[in-house]
Write an enzyme that holds these catalytic residues in place. Sequence first.
Site, mmCIF file in Angstrom:
data_model
loop_
_atom_site.group_PDB
_atom_site.id
_atom_site.type_symbol
_atom_site.label_atom_id
_atom_site.label_comp_id
_atom_site.label_asym_id
_atom_site.label_seq_id
_atom_site.Cartn_x
_atom_site.Cartn_y
_atom_site.Cartn_z
ATOM 1 N N HIS A 134 0.826 -1.218 0.000
ATOM 2 C CA HIS A 134 0.000 0.000 0.000
ATOM 3 C C HIS A 134 0.858 1.265 0.000
ATOM 4 C CE1 HIS A 134 -3.431 -2.622 0.973
ATOM 5 N NE2 HIS A 134 -2.654 -3.167 1.890
ATOM 6 N N SER A 179 14.577 22.635 -14.907
ATOM 7 C CA SER A 179 13.390 23.472 -15.064
ATOM 8 C C SER A 179 13.796 24.804 -15.689
ATOM 9 C CB SER A 179 12.739 23.721 -13.700
ATOM 10 O OG SER A 179 11.800 24.778 -13.770
ATOM 11 N N LYS A 220 15.753 22.375 -9.727
ATOM 12 C CA LYS A 220 15.076 21.155 -10.143
ATOM 13 C C LYS A 220 15.989 20.227 -10.942
ATOM 14 C CE LYS A 220 11.291 20.196 -9.844
ATOM 15 N NZ LYS A 220 10.207 20.649 -10.730
ATOM 16 N N GLU A 226 9.705 9.305 -16.479
ATOM 17 C CA GLU A 226 8.343 9.797 -16.676
ATOM 18 C C GLU A 226 7.859 9.535 -18.104
ATOM 19 O OE1 GLU A 226 8.486 13.429 -13.380
ATOM 20 O OE2 GLU A 226 8.664 13.886 -15.510
ATOM 21 N N TYR A 273 -8.472 -11.734 -46.960
ATOM 22 C CA TYR A 273 -7.811 -10.438 -46.812
ATOM 23 C C TYR A 273 -8.794 -9.300 -47.065
ATOM 24 C CZ TYR A 273 -4.638 -6.530 -47.324
ATOM 25 O OH TYR A 273 -4.014 -5.320 -47.153
ATOM 26 N N GLN A 276 -4.348 -3.241 -43.701
ATOM 27 C CA GLN A 276 -3.211 -2.346 -43.913
ATOM 28 C C GLN A 276 -2.944 -1.504 -42.669
ATOM 29 O OE1 GLN A 276 -2.476 -0.454 -47.870
ATOM 30 N NE2 GLN A 276 -2.963 1.445 -46.792
#
Length: 460
Positions: free
Chosen positions: A156, A277, A283, A290, A317, A322
Amino acid sequence: MAQLWGGRFTGSINELAWNFNASITFDKRFLEVDVKGSKAHAKMLAKQGIINDEEMTSIVEGLDSILEDVKIGKLEITTKYEDIHSFLEANLIERIGDAGKKVHTGRSRNDQVALDMRLYARDEVEHVTGLLTDILKVLNGIMGENLETYMPGFTHLQKAQPVTLAHHLGAYFEMFKRDLLRMKDIYKRMNYCPLGAGALAGTTYPLDREYTAMLLGFEGPTLNSMDSVADRDYLIEFMSALSTVMMHLSRFSEEIIIWNSNEYRFVTIDDAYSTGSSIMPQKKNPDIAELVRGKTGRVYGDLMTLLTTMKGIPLAYNKDMQEDKEAFFDAVDNTSNCLILFTQMLSTLQFNKENMKRSAMLGFTNATDAADYLVKKGMPFRDAHSVIGKLVLYCIDKNCAIDDLGIEELKSFSELFDNDIYEEISLETCVNKRLTIGAPSLKCMSEIVKLNYEFINSLV
Protein backbone atom coordinates in the site's frame (compact mmCIF):
# COMPACT_ATOMS: atom_id res chain seq x y z
CA MET A 1 1.46 6.58 -60.26
CA ALA A 2 3.18 3.18 -60.38
CA GLN A 3 0.89 0.30 -59.53
CA LEU A 4 0.64 -3.47 -59.91
CA TRP A 5 -2.90 -3.41 -61.29
CA GLY A 6 -4.97 -1.45 -63.81
CA GLY A 7 -5.98 -3.68 -66.74
CA ARG A 8 -9.49 -3.98 -65.39
CA PHE A 9 -9.89 -0.19 -65.12
CA THR A 10 -10.71 2.39 -67.83
CA GLY A 11 -10.51 5.48 -65.63
CA SER A 12 -7.85 6.77 -63.25
CA ILE A 13 -8.18 6.75 -59.49
CA ASN A 14 -8.91 9.98 -57.64
CA GLU A 15 -5.67 11.50 -56.31
CA LEU A 16 -7.01 11.80 -52.75
CA ALA A 17 -8.23 8.19 -52.93
CA TRP A 18 -4.79 7.13 -54.21
CA ASN A 19 -3.04 8.78 -51.29
CA PHE A 20 -5.59 7.37 -48.86
CA ASN A 21 -5.07 3.88 -50.27
CA ALA A 22 -1.27 4.03 -50.57
CA SER A 23 1.04 2.61 -47.89
CA ILE A 24 4.47 3.51 -49.29
CA THR A 25 5.10 6.16 -46.62
CA PHE A 26 5.25 3.52 -43.90
CA ASP A 27 5.66 0.09 -45.53
CA LYS A 28 8.97 1.22 -47.07
CA ARG A 29 10.40 -0.32 -43.90
CA PHE A 30 9.74 -3.64 -45.60
CA LEU A 31 12.30 -3.06 -48.36
CA GLU A 32 14.92 -5.49 -47.02
CA VAL A 33 12.46 -8.24 -46.11
CA ASP A 34 10.59 -7.78 -49.39
CA VAL A 35 13.87 -8.26 -51.25
CA LYS A 36 14.66 -11.29 -49.10
CA GLY A 37 11.25 -12.85 -49.73
CA SER A 38 11.31 -12.09 -53.46
CA LYS A 39 14.76 -13.67 -53.87
CA ALA A 40 13.58 -16.84 -52.11
CA HIS A 41 10.46 -16.91 -54.28
CA ALA A 42 12.56 -16.56 -57.45
CA LYS A 43 14.88 -19.37 -56.38
CA MET A 44 11.90 -21.61 -55.73
CA LEU A 45 10.38 -20.74 -59.11
CA ALA A 46 13.66 -21.75 -60.80
CA LYS A 47 13.90 -24.98 -58.78
CA GLN A 48 10.39 -25.88 -59.96
CA GLY A 49 11.16 -25.03 -63.60
CA ILE A 50 8.63 -22.18 -63.67
CA ILE A 51 11.39 -19.75 -64.64
CA ASN A 52 14.88 -20.64 -65.89
CA ASP A 53 18.13 -20.26 -63.96
CA GLU A 54 19.24 -17.28 -66.05
CA GLU A 55 16.03 -15.43 -65.22
CA MET A 56 16.37 -16.31 -61.56
CA THR A 57 19.97 -15.03 -61.45
CA SER A 58 18.93 -11.82 -63.17
CA ILE A 59 16.06 -11.31 -60.69
CA VAL A 60 18.27 -11.94 -57.63
CA GLU A 61 21.04 -9.65 -58.85
CA GLY A 62 18.52 -6.97 -59.80
CA LEU A 63 16.89 -7.07 -56.39
CA ASP A 64 20.28 -6.83 -54.68
CA SER A 65 21.25 -3.84 -56.80
CA ILE A 66 18.03 -2.00 -55.96
CA LEU A 67 18.56 -2.60 -52.25
CA GLU A 68 22.15 -1.39 -52.44
CA ASP A 69 21.20 1.75 -54.39
CA VAL A 70 18.52 2.65 -51.82
CA LYS A 71 21.00 2.16 -48.97
CA ILE A 72 23.61 4.47 -50.51
CA GLY A 73 21.02 7.10 -51.48
CA LYS A 74 21.30 6.57 -55.23
CA LEU A 75 17.64 5.45 -55.49
CA GLU A 76 14.79 7.08 -53.56
CA ILE A 77 11.55 5.48 -52.45
CA THR A 78 8.87 8.03 -53.35
CA THR A 79 5.09 8.38 -53.16
CA LYS A 80 4.97 7.80 -56.92
CA TYR A 81 4.53 4.16 -55.90
CA GLU A 82 1.51 2.70 -54.14
CA ASP A 83 3.53 0.48 -51.83
CA ILE A 84 6.99 -1.03 -51.38
CA HIS A 85 6.01 -4.03 -53.54
CA SER A 86 5.16 -1.89 -56.57
CA PHE A 87 8.34 0.17 -56.02
CA LEU A 88 10.48 -2.95 -56.05
CA GLU A 89 8.81 -4.63 -59.00
CA ALA A 90 8.72 -1.50 -61.15
CA ASN A 91 12.40 -0.80 -60.58
CA LEU A 92 13.29 -4.45 -61.15
CA ILE A 93 11.52 -4.47 -64.53
CA GLU A 94 13.25 -1.21 -65.45
CA ARG A 95 16.64 -2.78 -64.68
CA ILE A 96 16.35 -6.32 -66.04
CA GLY A 97 13.46 -6.17 -68.48
CA ASP A 98 10.96 -9.00 -69.04
CA ALA A 99 12.56 -11.29 -66.45
CA GLY A 100 11.45 -8.80 -63.80
CA LYS A 101 7.84 -9.31 -64.89
CA LYS A 102 8.07 -12.96 -63.83
CA VAL A 103 9.02 -12.40 -60.18
CA HIS A 104 5.35 -12.21 -59.16
CA THR A 105 4.44 -15.54 -60.78
CA GLY A 106 2.43 -17.70 -58.38
CA ARG A 107 2.29 -14.90 -55.82
CA SER A 108 -0.24 -12.28 -54.68
CA ARG A 109 0.39 -9.08 -52.78
CA ASN A 110 -1.71 -10.68 -50.07
CA ASP A 111 0.75 -13.48 -49.31
CA GLN A 112 3.67 -11.19 -50.17
CA VAL A 113 2.76 -8.63 -47.51
CA ALA A 114 1.88 -11.43 -45.06
CA LEU A 115 5.39 -12.78 -45.58
CA ASP A 116 7.02 -9.36 -45.21
CA MET A 117 5.20 -8.72 -41.96
CA ARG A 118 6.21 -12.09 -40.53
CA LEU A 119 9.84 -11.63 -41.51
CA TYR A 120 9.92 -8.11 -40.10
CA ALA A 121 8.07 -9.06 -36.89
CA ARG A 122 10.33 -12.08 -36.43
CA ASP A 123 13.40 -9.83 -36.57
CA GLU A 124 11.81 -7.44 -34.08
CA VAL A 125 11.03 -10.28 -31.66
CA GLU A 126 14.72 -11.21 -31.73
CA HIS A 127 15.68 -7.54 -31.27
CA VAL A 128 13.41 -7.08 -28.24
CA THR A 129 14.64 -10.39 -26.82
CA GLY A 130 18.18 -9.00 -26.99
CA LEU A 131 17.12 -5.79 -25.24
CA LEU A 132 15.44 -7.80 -22.48
CA THR A 133 18.64 -9.81 -22.09
CA ASP A 134 20.53 -6.54 -21.64
CA ILE A 135 18.26 -5.29 -18.86
CA LEU A 136 18.44 -8.67 -17.11
CA LYS A 137 22.24 -8.47 -17.14
CA VAL A 138 22.18 -4.97 -15.63
CA LEU A 139 19.62 -5.96 -13.01
CA ASN A 140 21.48 -9.07 -11.92
CA GLY A 141 24.73 -7.11 -11.70
CA ILE A 142 23.13 -4.56 -9.38
CA MET A 143 21.55 -7.37 -7.35
CA GLY A 144 24.91 -9.07 -6.86
CA GLU A 145 26.39 -5.82 -5.54
CA ASN A 146 23.53 -5.14 -3.12
CA LEU A 147 22.84 -8.41 -1.30
CA GLU A 148 23.24 -6.56 2.01
CA THR A 149 21.80 -3.18 1.07
CA TYR A 150 18.84 -2.91 3.43
CA MET A 151 15.69 -1.00 2.57
CA PRO A 152 12.00 -1.01 3.40
CA GLY A 153 9.66 -3.32 1.55
CA PHE A 154 6.24 -1.79 0.90
CA THR A 155 2.58 -2.71 0.79
CA HIS A 156 0.00 0.00 0.00
CA LEU A 157 3.07 2.24 -0.47
CA GLN A 158 3.53 1.97 3.30
CA LYS A 159 6.76 0.66 4.80
CA ALA A 160 6.07 -2.92 5.79
CA GLN A 161 9.05 -5.23 6.37
CA PRO A 162 12.78 -4.96 5.73
CA VAL A 163 14.20 -6.40 2.52
CA THR A 164 17.33 -5.79 0.48
CA LEU A 165 17.78 -3.86 -2.73
CA ALA A 166 18.78 -7.16 -4.34
CA HIS A 167 15.47 -8.69 -3.31
CA HIS A 168 13.43 -5.70 -4.49
CA LEU A 169 15.14 -5.56 -7.89
CA GLY A 170 14.87 -9.34 -8.09
CA ALA A 171 11.12 -8.91 -8.47
CA TYR A 172 11.72 -6.92 -11.66
CA PHE A 173 14.22 -9.52 -12.85
CA GLU A 174 11.42 -12.10 -12.65
CA MET A 175 9.05 -9.81 -14.58
CA PHE A 176 11.50 -9.19 -17.43
CA LYS A 177 12.49 -12.85 -17.46
CA ARG A 178 8.85 -13.77 -18.09
CA ASP A 179 8.74 -11.13 -20.83
CA LEU A 180 11.77 -12.69 -22.50
CA LEU A 181 10.30 -16.20 -22.31
CA ARG A 182 7.09 -14.88 -23.85
CA MET A 183 9.13 -13.55 -26.78
CA LYS A 184 10.62 -16.98 -27.36
CA ASP A 185 7.17 -18.57 -27.32
CA ILE A 186 5.82 -15.98 -29.74
CA TYR A 187 8.74 -16.55 -32.11
CA LYS A 188 7.96 -20.27 -32.27
CA ARG A 189 4.29 -19.68 -33.08
CA MET A 190 4.89 -17.02 -35.75
CA ASN A 191 7.71 -18.86 -37.51
CA TYR A 192 5.68 -20.37 -40.36
CA CYS A 193 5.77 -19.15 -43.95
CA PRO A 194 2.60 -17.81 -45.66
CA LEU A 195 4.22 -17.34 -49.08
CA GLY A 196 2.50 -19.51 -51.66
CA ALA A 197 -0.97 -18.95 -50.22
CA GLY A 198 -1.70 -16.61 -53.11
CA ALA A 199 -4.59 -14.20 -52.74
CA LEU A 200 -6.47 -16.70 -50.58
CA ALA A 201 -6.78 -20.05 -52.39
CA GLY A 202 -3.26 -21.04 -53.35
CA THR A 203 -2.17 -21.27 -56.99
CA THR A 204 -2.15 -23.70 -59.89
CA TYR A 205 1.61 -23.30 -60.30
CA PRO A 206 3.58 -26.25 -58.83
CA LEU A 207 5.17 -24.24 -56.02
CA ASP A 208 7.41 -25.91 -53.44
CA ARG A 209 6.29 -24.10 -50.28
CA GLU A 210 8.47 -26.25 -48.05
CA TYR A 211 11.55 -25.14 -49.99
CA THR A 212 10.61 -21.46 -49.76
CA ALA A 213 10.03 -21.82 -46.03
CA MET A 214 13.42 -23.50 -45.63
CA LEU A 215 15.21 -20.75 -47.56
CA LEU A 216 13.68 -18.12 -45.28
CA GLY A 217 14.40 -19.93 -42.02
CA PHE A 218 10.83 -20.89 -41.18
CA GLU A 219 9.77 -24.13 -39.49
CA GLY A 220 7.56 -24.85 -42.46
CA PRO A 221 4.67 -23.43 -44.52
CA THR A 222 1.34 -22.31 -43.06
CA LEU A 223 -1.36 -24.94 -43.55
CA ASN A 224 -4.42 -22.96 -44.63
CA SER A 225 -4.14 -20.45 -47.44
CA MET A 226 -7.07 -18.33 -46.24
CA ASP A 227 -5.72 -18.08 -42.72
CA SER A 228 -2.25 -17.37 -44.13
CA VAL A 229 -3.32 -14.01 -45.58
CA ALA A 230 -5.95 -13.18 -42.94
CA ASP A 231 -3.91 -13.94 -39.82
CA ARG A 232 -2.56 -11.16 -37.64
CA ASP A 233 -2.76 -13.12 -34.37
CA TYR A 234 1.01 -13.21 -34.12
CA LEU A 235 1.12 -9.40 -34.23
CA ILE A 236 -1.58 -9.11 -31.59
CA GLU A 237 0.29 -11.59 -29.41
CA PHE A 238 3.57 -9.74 -29.90
CA MET A 239 2.00 -6.34 -29.22
CA SER A 240 0.29 -7.73 -26.15
CA ALA A 241 3.68 -8.93 -24.92
CA LEU A 242 5.15 -5.50 -25.71
CA SER A 243 2.36 -3.94 -23.65
CA THR A 244 3.31 -6.18 -20.73
CA VAL A 245 6.97 -5.16 -21.10
CA MET A 246 5.87 -1.53 -21.01
CA MET A 247 3.71 -2.16 -17.95
CA HIS A 248 6.75 -3.56 -16.14
CA LEU A 249 8.91 -0.64 -17.26
CA SER A 250 6.21 1.77 -16.13
CA ARG A 251 5.98 0.24 -12.66
CA PHE A 252 9.74 0.35 -12.34
CA SER A 253 9.79 3.96 -13.56
CA GLU A 254 7.16 4.92 -10.98
CA GLU A 255 9.34 3.54 -8.20
CA ILE A 256 12.44 5.32 -9.48
CA ILE A 257 10.46 8.57 -9.64
CA ILE A 258 9.36 8.08 -6.03
CA TRP A 259 12.83 7.01 -4.89
CA ASN A 260 14.34 10.06 -6.61
CA SER A 261 12.08 12.49 -4.72
CA ASN A 262 13.44 14.72 -1.95
CA GLU A 263 11.30 12.83 0.57
CA TYR A 264 12.94 9.48 -0.21
CA ARG A 265 16.37 10.20 -1.72
CA PHE A 266 16.98 6.49 -2.29
CA VAL A 267 18.53 7.07 -5.73
CA THR A 268 20.38 9.71 -7.69
CA ILE A 269 19.69 9.72 -11.41
CA ASP A 270 22.61 10.50 -13.67
CA ASP A 271 22.51 13.94 -15.31
CA ALA A 272 22.42 12.26 -18.74
CA TYR A 273 18.90 10.99 -17.99
CA SER A 274 17.48 14.08 -16.25
CA THR A 275 16.50 17.60 -17.24
CA GLY A 276 16.12 20.89 -15.40
CA SER A 277 13.39 23.47 -15.06
CA SER A 278 13.20 26.65 -17.15
CA ILE A 279 12.16 28.63 -14.07
CA MET A 280 13.23 26.69 -10.96
CA PRO A 281 17.03 26.35 -10.92
CA GLN A 282 17.10 23.72 -8.16
CA LYS A 283 15.08 21.15 -10.14
CA LYS A 284 16.46 17.88 -11.52
CA ASN A 285 13.57 16.05 -13.12
CA PRO A 286 13.40 12.28 -13.83
CA ASP A 287 12.18 12.87 -17.39
CA ILE A 288 13.24 9.55 -18.93
CA ALA A 289 11.39 7.56 -16.26
CA GLU A 290 8.34 9.80 -16.68
CA LEU A 291 8.35 9.44 -20.46
CA VAL A 292 8.64 5.66 -20.22
CA ARG A 293 5.65 5.73 -17.89
CA GLY A 294 3.77 7.96 -20.34
CA LYS A 295 4.59 5.98 -23.48
CA THR A 296 3.11 2.86 -21.90
CA GLY A 297 -0.38 4.18 -22.67
CA ARG A 298 0.64 4.76 -26.26
CA VAL A 299 1.73 1.14 -26.72
CA TYR A 300 -1.53 -0.01 -25.09
CA GLY A 301 -3.35 2.14 -27.66
CA ASP A 302 -1.47 0.51 -30.53
CA LEU A 303 -2.59 -2.92 -29.31
CA MET A 304 -6.21 -1.76 -29.07
CA THR A 305 -5.97 -0.31 -32.58
CA LEU A 306 -5.10 -3.69 -34.07
CA LEU A 307 -7.57 -5.63 -31.92
CA THR A 308 -10.36 -3.26 -32.98
CA THR A 309 -9.32 -3.41 -36.64
CA MET A 310 -9.35 -7.21 -36.71
CA LYS A 311 -12.53 -7.84 -34.72
CA GLY A 312 -15.02 -7.52 -37.59
CA ILE A 313 -13.07 -8.63 -40.65
CA PRO A 314 -14.47 -11.62 -42.60
CA LEU A 315 -12.13 -14.02 -44.38
CA ALA A 316 -9.87 -13.60 -46.13
CA TYR A 317 -7.81 -10.44 -46.81
CA ASN A 318 -9.42 -7.00 -46.48
CA LYS A 319 -7.80 -3.59 -46.94
CA ASP A 320 -8.52 -2.76 -43.28
CA MET A 321 -5.55 -4.96 -42.47
CA GLN A 322 -3.21 -2.35 -43.91
CA GLU A 323 -3.83 -0.54 -40.61
CA ASP A 324 -1.75 -3.16 -38.80
CA LYS A 325 1.54 -1.63 -39.88
CA GLU A 326 1.61 1.85 -38.36
CA ALA A 327 0.29 0.60 -35.02
CA PHE A 328 2.79 -2.26 -34.95
CA PHE A 329 5.73 -0.08 -35.98
CA ASP A 330 4.82 2.46 -33.31
CA ALA A 331 4.52 -0.18 -30.59
CA VAL A 332 7.80 -1.89 -31.38
CA ASP A 333 9.69 1.40 -31.86
CA ASN A 334 8.52 2.86 -28.57
CA THR A 335 9.07 -0.31 -26.57
CA SER A 336 12.56 -0.77 -28.00
CA ASN A 337 13.53 2.84 -27.32
CA CYS A 338 12.14 2.67 -23.79
CA LEU A 339 14.05 -0.52 -23.06
CA ILE A 340 17.30 0.94 -24.36
CA LEU A 341 17.03 4.22 -22.45
CA PHE A 342 15.70 2.66 -19.26
CA THR A 343 18.53 0.10 -19.21
CA GLN A 344 21.10 2.85 -19.68
CA MET A 345 19.51 4.93 -16.93
CA LEU A 346 19.36 1.92 -14.62
CA SER A 347 23.02 1.09 -15.18
CA THR A 348 24.03 4.60 -14.07
CA LEU A 349 21.77 4.94 -11.02
CA GLN A 350 23.45 5.70 -7.71
CA PHE A 351 21.79 4.03 -4.73
CA ASN A 352 21.92 5.96 -1.47
CA LYS A 353 22.32 2.97 0.82
CA GLU A 354 22.34 4.77 4.16
CA ASN A 355 19.12 6.60 3.33
CA MET A 356 17.52 3.29 2.41
CA LYS A 357 18.63 1.65 5.63
CA ARG A 358 17.56 4.55 7.83
CA SER A 359 14.19 4.66 6.08
CA ALA A 360 13.66 0.99 6.90
CA MET A 361 14.46 1.65 10.56
CA LEU A 362 12.34 4.79 10.92
CA GLY A 363 9.56 3.05 9.04
CA PHE A 364 9.39 0.42 11.81
CA THR A 365 9.78 -2.39 9.31
CA ASN A 366 11.08 -4.54 12.18
CA ALA A 367 7.86 -4.13 14.18
CA THR A 368 6.56 -7.57 13.22
CA ASP A 369 9.84 -9.12 14.39
CA ALA A 370 9.58 -7.19 17.67
CA ALA A 371 6.12 -8.65 18.20
CA ASP A 372 7.45 -12.12 17.38
CA TYR A 373 10.18 -11.55 19.99
CA LEU A 374 7.56 -11.02 22.70
CA VAL A 375 5.62 -14.08 21.52
CA LYS A 376 8.78 -16.18 21.90
CA LYS A 377 9.03 -14.85 25.45
CA GLY A 378 5.54 -16.18 26.22
CA MET A 379 3.20 -13.29 25.41
CA PRO A 380 0.08 -14.06 23.30
CA PHE A 381 0.45 -12.63 19.78
CA ARG A 382 -2.56 -10.32 20.03
CA ASP A 383 -1.16 -8.77 23.22
CA ALA A 384 2.29 -8.50 21.62
CA HIS A 385 0.69 -6.79 18.62
CA SER A 386 -0.88 -4.20 20.93
CA VAL A 387 2.35 -3.60 22.87
CA ILE A 388 4.40 -3.01 19.74
CA GLY A 389 1.69 -0.75 18.29
CA LYS A 390 1.97 1.49 21.37
CA LEU A 391 5.74 1.32 21.18
CA VAL A 392 5.67 2.48 17.54
CA LEU A 393 3.39 5.39 18.46
CA TYR A 394 5.87 6.39 21.19
CA CYS A 395 8.76 6.29 18.70
CA ILE A 396 6.81 8.39 16.19
CA ASP A 397 6.39 11.08 18.84
CA LYS A 398 10.12 10.95 19.56
CA ASN A 399 11.08 10.71 15.84
CA CYS A 400 13.26 7.69 16.44
CA ALA A 401 13.48 3.99 15.57
CA ILE A 402 12.70 1.14 17.95
CA ASP A 403 16.41 0.31 17.89
CA ASP A 404 17.22 3.81 19.22
CA LEU A 405 15.38 3.27 22.54
CA GLY A 406 17.24 2.26 25.68
CA ILE A 407 16.38 -0.97 27.45
CA GLU A 408 14.61 0.81 30.28
CA GLU A 409 12.35 2.60 27.83
CA LEU A 410 11.54 -0.71 26.21
CA LYS A 411 10.82 -2.34 29.58
CA SER A 412 8.29 0.39 30.33
CA PHE A 413 6.18 -1.25 27.64
CA SER A 414 6.91 -4.84 28.70
CA GLU A 415 9.21 -6.48 31.23
CA LEU A 416 9.81 -9.23 28.70
CA PHE A 417 12.20 -7.00 26.79
CA ASP A 418 15.86 -7.76 27.42
CA ASN A 419 19.17 -6.77 25.87
CA ASP A 420 18.86 -9.50 23.24
CA ILE A 421 16.04 -7.50 21.63
CA TYR A 422 18.52 -5.31 19.73
CA GLU A 423 20.08 -8.23 17.92
CA GLU A 424 16.68 -9.81 17.36
CA ILE A 425 15.22 -6.77 15.59
CA SER A 426 18.30 -5.56 13.69
CA LEU A 427 17.64 -5.26 9.99
CA GLU A 428 20.33 -7.85 9.31
CA THR A 429 18.64 -10.41 11.58
CA CYS A 430 15.14 -9.60 10.32
CA VAL A 431 16.23 -10.18 6.73
CA ASN A 432 18.64 -13.08 7.12
CA LYS A 433 16.43 -15.32 9.22
CA ARG A 434 13.97 -15.49 6.32
CA LEU A 435 15.33 -18.57 4.59
CA THR A 436 12.46 -19.89 2.47
CA ILE A 437 12.89 -19.94 -1.31
CA GLY A 438 12.23 -16.47 -2.68
CA ALA A 439 12.91 -14.68 0.62
CA PRO A 440 15.37 -11.76 0.94
CA SER A 441 18.07 -13.36 3.11
CA LEU A 442 21.70 -13.22 2.03
CA LYS A 443 21.74 -17.01 1.67
CA CYS A 444 18.64 -17.12 -0.54
CA MET A 445 19.50 -14.13 -2.68
CA SER A 446 23.08 -15.27 -3.27
CA GLU A 447 21.67 -18.46 -4.76
CA ILE A 448 19.12 -16.51 -6.84
CA VAL A 449 21.81 -14.25 -8.31
CA LYS A 450 23.76 -17.37 -9.27
CA LEU A 451 20.67 -18.93 -10.92
CA ASN A 452 19.97 -15.66 -12.74
CA TYR A 453 23.52 -15.63 -14.06
CA GLU A 454 23.09 -19.19 -15.36
CA PHE A 455 19.79 -18.24 -17.00
CA ILE A 456 21.37 -15.28 -18.79
CA ASN A 457 24.27 -17.43 -20.00
CA SER A 458 21.81 -20.01 -21.34
CA LEU A 459 20.43 -17.35 -23.70
CA VAL A 460 23.70 -17.00 -25.61
